[in-house]
Design a protein around this motif. Structure first.
Motif, PDB file in Angstrom:
ATOM      1  N   ALA A 135      48.310  -4.576 -56.575  1.00  0.00           N
ATOM      2  CA  ALA A 135      49.074  -4.707 -57.493  1.00  0.00           C
ATOM      3  C   ALA A 135      49.653  -6.201 -57.744  1.00  0.00           C
ATOM      4  CB  ALA A 135      50.438  -3.894 -57.143  1.00  0.00           C
ATOM      5  N   GLU A 136      49.791  -6.841 -56.876  1.00  0.00           N
ATOM      6  CA  GLU A 136      50.228  -8.299 -56.909  1.00  0.00           C
ATOM      7  C   GLU A 136      49.373  -9.084 -57.604  1.00  0.00           C
ATOM      8  OE1 GLU A 136      52.237 -10.226 -53.566  1.00  0.00           O
ATOM      9  OE2 GLU A 136      52.922  -8.295 -52.783  1.00  0.00           O
ATOM     10  N   GLU A 137      48.234  -9.013 -57.295  1.00  0.00           N
ATOM     11  CA  GLU A 137      47.143  -9.892 -58.052  1.00  0.00           C
ATOM     12  C   GLU A 137      47.044  -9.506 -59.480  1.00  0.00           C
ATOM     13  OE1 GLU A 137      43.556  -9.320 -56.209  1.00  0.00           O
ATOM     14  OE2 GLU A 137      44.227 -10.574 -54.124  1.00  0.00           O
ATOM     15  N   LEU A 138      47.209  -8.116 -59.883  1.00  0.00           N
ATOM     16  CA  LEU A 138      47.151  -7.721 -61.208  1.00  0.00           C
ATOM     17  C   LEU A 138      48.172  -8.248 -61.896  1.00  0.00           C
ATOM     18  CD1 LEU A 138      46.319  -4.014 -60.726  1.00  0.00           C
ATOM     19  CD2 LEU A 138      44.997  -5.402 -61.785  1.00  0.00           C
TER      20      LEU A 138
ATOM     21  N   ALA B  96      48.201   1.518 -59.845  1.00  0.00           N
ATOM     22  CA  ALA B  96      48.534   0.661 -58.453  1.00  0.00           C
ATOM     23  C   ALA B  96      49.828  -0.200 -58.462  1.00  0.00           C
ATOM     24  CB  ALA B  96      47.404  -0.591 -58.269  1.00  0.00           C
ATOM     25  N   VAL B  97      50.188  -0.553 -59.813  1.00  0.00           N
ATOM     26  CA  VAL B  97      51.529  -1.314 -59.801  1.00  0.00           C
ATOM     27  C   VAL B  97      52.686  -0.137 -59.619  1.00  0.00           C
ATOM     28  CG1 VAL B  97      53.125  -2.701 -61.365  1.00  0.00           C
ATOM     29  CG2 VAL B  97      50.592  -3.035 -61.227  1.00  0.00           C
ATOM     30  N   VAL B  98      52.372   0.907 -60.463  1.00  0.00           N
ATOM     31  CA  VAL B  98      53.574   1.774 -60.182  1.00  0.00           C
ATOM     32  C   VAL B  98      53.795   2.443 -58.743  1.00  0.00           C
ATOM     33  CG1 VAL B  98      54.388   4.043 -61.032  1.00  0.00           C
ATOM     34  CG2 VAL B  98      53.407   2.504 -62.561  1.00  0.00           C
ATOM     35  N   ARG B  99      52.695   2.503 -58.194  1.00  0.00           N
ATOM     36  CA  ARG B  99      52.665   2.797 -56.471  1.00  0.00           C
ATOM     37  C   ARG B  99      53.688   2.034 -55.908  1.00  0.00           C
ATOM     38  NH1 ARG B  99      46.636   3.352 -53.835  1.00  0.00           N
ATOM     39  NH2 ARG B  99      46.123   5.465 -54.437  1.00  0.00           N
ATOM     40  N   GLY B 100      53.693   0.571 -56.199  1.00  0.00           N
ATOM     41  CA  GLY B 100      54.351  -0.364 -55.328  1.00  0.00           C
ATOM     42  C   GLY B 100      55.712  -0.151 -55.819  1.00  0.00           C
ATOM     43  N   TRP B 101      56.074   0.195 -57.109  1.00  0.00           N
ATOM     44  CA  TRP B 101      57.547   0.427 -57.421  1.00  0.00           C
ATOM     45  C   TRP B 101      57.964   1.616 -56.653  1.00  0.00           C
ATOM     46  CZ3 TRP B 101      56.463  -0.436 -63.397  1.00  0.00           C
ATOM     47  CH2 TRP B 101      56.222  -1.874 -63.585  1.00  0.00           C
ATOM     48  N   GLU B 102      57.100   2.473 -56.316  1.00  0.00           N
ATOM     49  CA  GLU B 102      57.735   3.800 -55.701  1.00  0.00           C
ATOM     50  C   GLU B 102      58.062   3.481 -54.355  1.00  0.00           C
ATOM     51  OE1 GLU B 102      54.890   7.360 -57.799  1.00  0.00           O
ATOM     52  OE2 GLU B 102      54.308   6.296 -55.866  1.00  0.00           O
ATOM     53  N   HIS B 103      57.518   2.586 -53.717  1.00  0.00           N
ATOM     54  CA  HIS B 103      57.911   2.271 -52.388  1.00  0.00           C
ATOM     55  C   HIS B 103      58.929   1.318 -52.394  1.00  0.00           C
ATOM     56  CE1 HIS B 103      54.598   4.364 -50.638  1.00  0.00           C
ATOM     57  NE2 HIS B 103      53.414   3.652 -51.257  1.00  0.00           N
ATOM     58  N   ARG B 104      58.842   0.191 -53.309  1.00  0.00           N
ATOM     59  CA  ARG B 104      60.090  -0.774 -53.313  1.00  0.00           C
ATOM     60  C   ARG B 104      61.293  -0.417 -53.933  1.00  0.00           C
ATOM     61  NH1 ARG B 104      58.139  -5.829 -56.331  1.00  0.00           N
ATOM     62  NH2 ARG B 104      56.404  -4.344 -56.962  1.00  0.00           N
ATOM     63  N   PHE B 105      61.342   0.509 -55.028  1.00  0.00           N
ATOM     64  CA  PHE B 105      62.585   0.705 -55.689  1.00  0.00           C
ATOM     65  C   PHE B 105      62.589   2.152 -55.888  1.00  0.00           C
ATOM     66  CE2 PHE B 105      60.514  -3.219 -57.621  1.00  0.00           C
ATOM     67  CZ  PHE B 105      61.357  -4.117 -56.870  1.00  0.00           C
ATOM     68  N   GLY B 106      62.038   3.085 -55.382  1.00  0.00           N
ATOM     69  CA  GLY B 106      62.066   4.385 -55.170  1.00  0.00           C
ATOM     70  C   GLY B 106      61.884   4.978 -56.663  1.00  0.00           C
ATOM     71  N   THR B 107      60.988   4.639 -57.357  1.00  0.00           N
ATOM     72  CA  THR B 107      60.634   5.014 -58.764  1.00  0.00           C
ATOM     73  C   THR B 107      59.948   6.386 -58.463  1.00  0.00           C
ATOM     74  OG1 THR B 107      58.528   3.926 -58.944  1.00  0.00           O
ATOM     75  CG2 THR B 107      60.468   2.843 -59.660  1.00  0.00           C
ATOM     76  N   ARG B 108      60.038   7.315 -59.692  1.00  0.00           N
ATOM     77  CA  ARG B 108      59.194   8.492 -59.732  1.00  0.00           C
ATOM     78  C   ARG B 108      58.843   8.396 -61.232  1.00  0.00           C
ATOM     79  NH1 ARG B 108      59.559   7.694 -54.938  1.00  0.00           N
ATOM     80  NH2 ARG B 108      60.149   9.338 -53.339  1.00  0.00           N
TER      81      ARG B 108
END
Length: 252
Positions: free
Chosen positions: A74-77, A176-188
């Motif tokens: 995600a960070e590379e993208l 892949a990016v949204v996965r990271g947001w799920e973990h970092r900010f509790g998005t759904r």
């Protein structure tokens, strides 16, 4: 069951209700996800009066050609997309170099890196249920879709959604990016339209500095949110994100 019409015609990535969904049903199905492995999506169509309910009802989906979110960093993208969208192309007749840099000030062309994770002190699933009610209040025609996926981020790829195809036709990169947001900010992932994505956010930014870092990620993820949105520079967009419990994206 909806069969994809974009590939060999033998994949059925989606179960679609034949009538509008209810927030209670969405919450019930989401609560059973750990056992069922079916992620519920509130699905909206390109035209609410369209009998085909595009893209969902007519199978305008492409699961066959998507890669896996596991294959992408995600960070590379985000860093690559940022460089692509902040570049000053002399042949670009839409914005001058100065105008393009002003949009992403204070960072300009310099990728600031991803925003720091926040301590998730709120209940992400409870916030998702609240947002589902708000989403359906604004989009009462939305139907329920069920997708076999380990999380909402992966459901976007598993169903073969093509919403951001004008920027990248492999939805796994966005998952892949949204996965990271799920973990970092509790998005759904709550709602998905023809070219829109609607996320609930358990821990939104509470100050401008952290909101700016998230705004930079949003610009890399979906530049049309700023280029064609109501908040047409990074600072204004960041101010809009402060204490906002939903993130909504639209690709032209």
């Amino acid at each position: 069951m909806i069969t994809s019409d974009e590939g060999a015609g033998d994949l059925q990535p989606l179960w679609l209700s034949d009538r509008p969904a209810s927030a209670d049903l969405w919450a019930q199905v989401r609560g059973e996800h750990a056992a069922s492995r079916l992620w519920p999506l509130l699905l909206d169509s390109l035209d609410p009066h369209d009998a085909d309910f595009r893209p969902w009802g007519c199978g305008e989906l492409s699961p066959e050609r998507m890669s896996s979110p596991d294959e992408h960093d995600a960070e590379e993208l985000l860093a690559r997309w940022w460089q692509d969208y902040t570049g000053t192309d002399e042949d670009d007749d839409q914005l001058t170099a100065e105008e393009r840099l002003a949009v992403t000030a204070p960072f300009g062309q310099t990728w600031p890196g991803t925003a720091s994770a926040r301590r998730i002190c709120a209940d992400p699933d409870g916030m998702a249920e609240q947002y589902a009610r708000a989403f359906l209040a604004q989009n009462p025609q939305a139907r329920l879709g069920l997708v076999s996926a380990p999380c909402g981020a992966d459901a976007l790829t598993a169903v073969g959604w093509d919403g951001p195809a004008n920027y990248d036709n492999d939805t796994a990169t966005f998952s892949a990016v949204v996965r990271g947001w799920e973990h970092r900010f509790g998005t759904r992932v709550v709602g998905v339209g023809f070219s829109t994505l609607h996320l609930s956010v358990a821990v939104p930014p509470s100050a401008l500095e952290e909101a700016l870092a998230i705004a930079a990620e949003h610009f890399a993820f979906c530049p049309d949110n700023i280029w064609q949105g109501a908040h047409q520079d990074l600072v204004a967009y960041a101010e809009h994100l402060i204490d906002l419990n939903c993130w909504e994206f639209w690709w032209d």
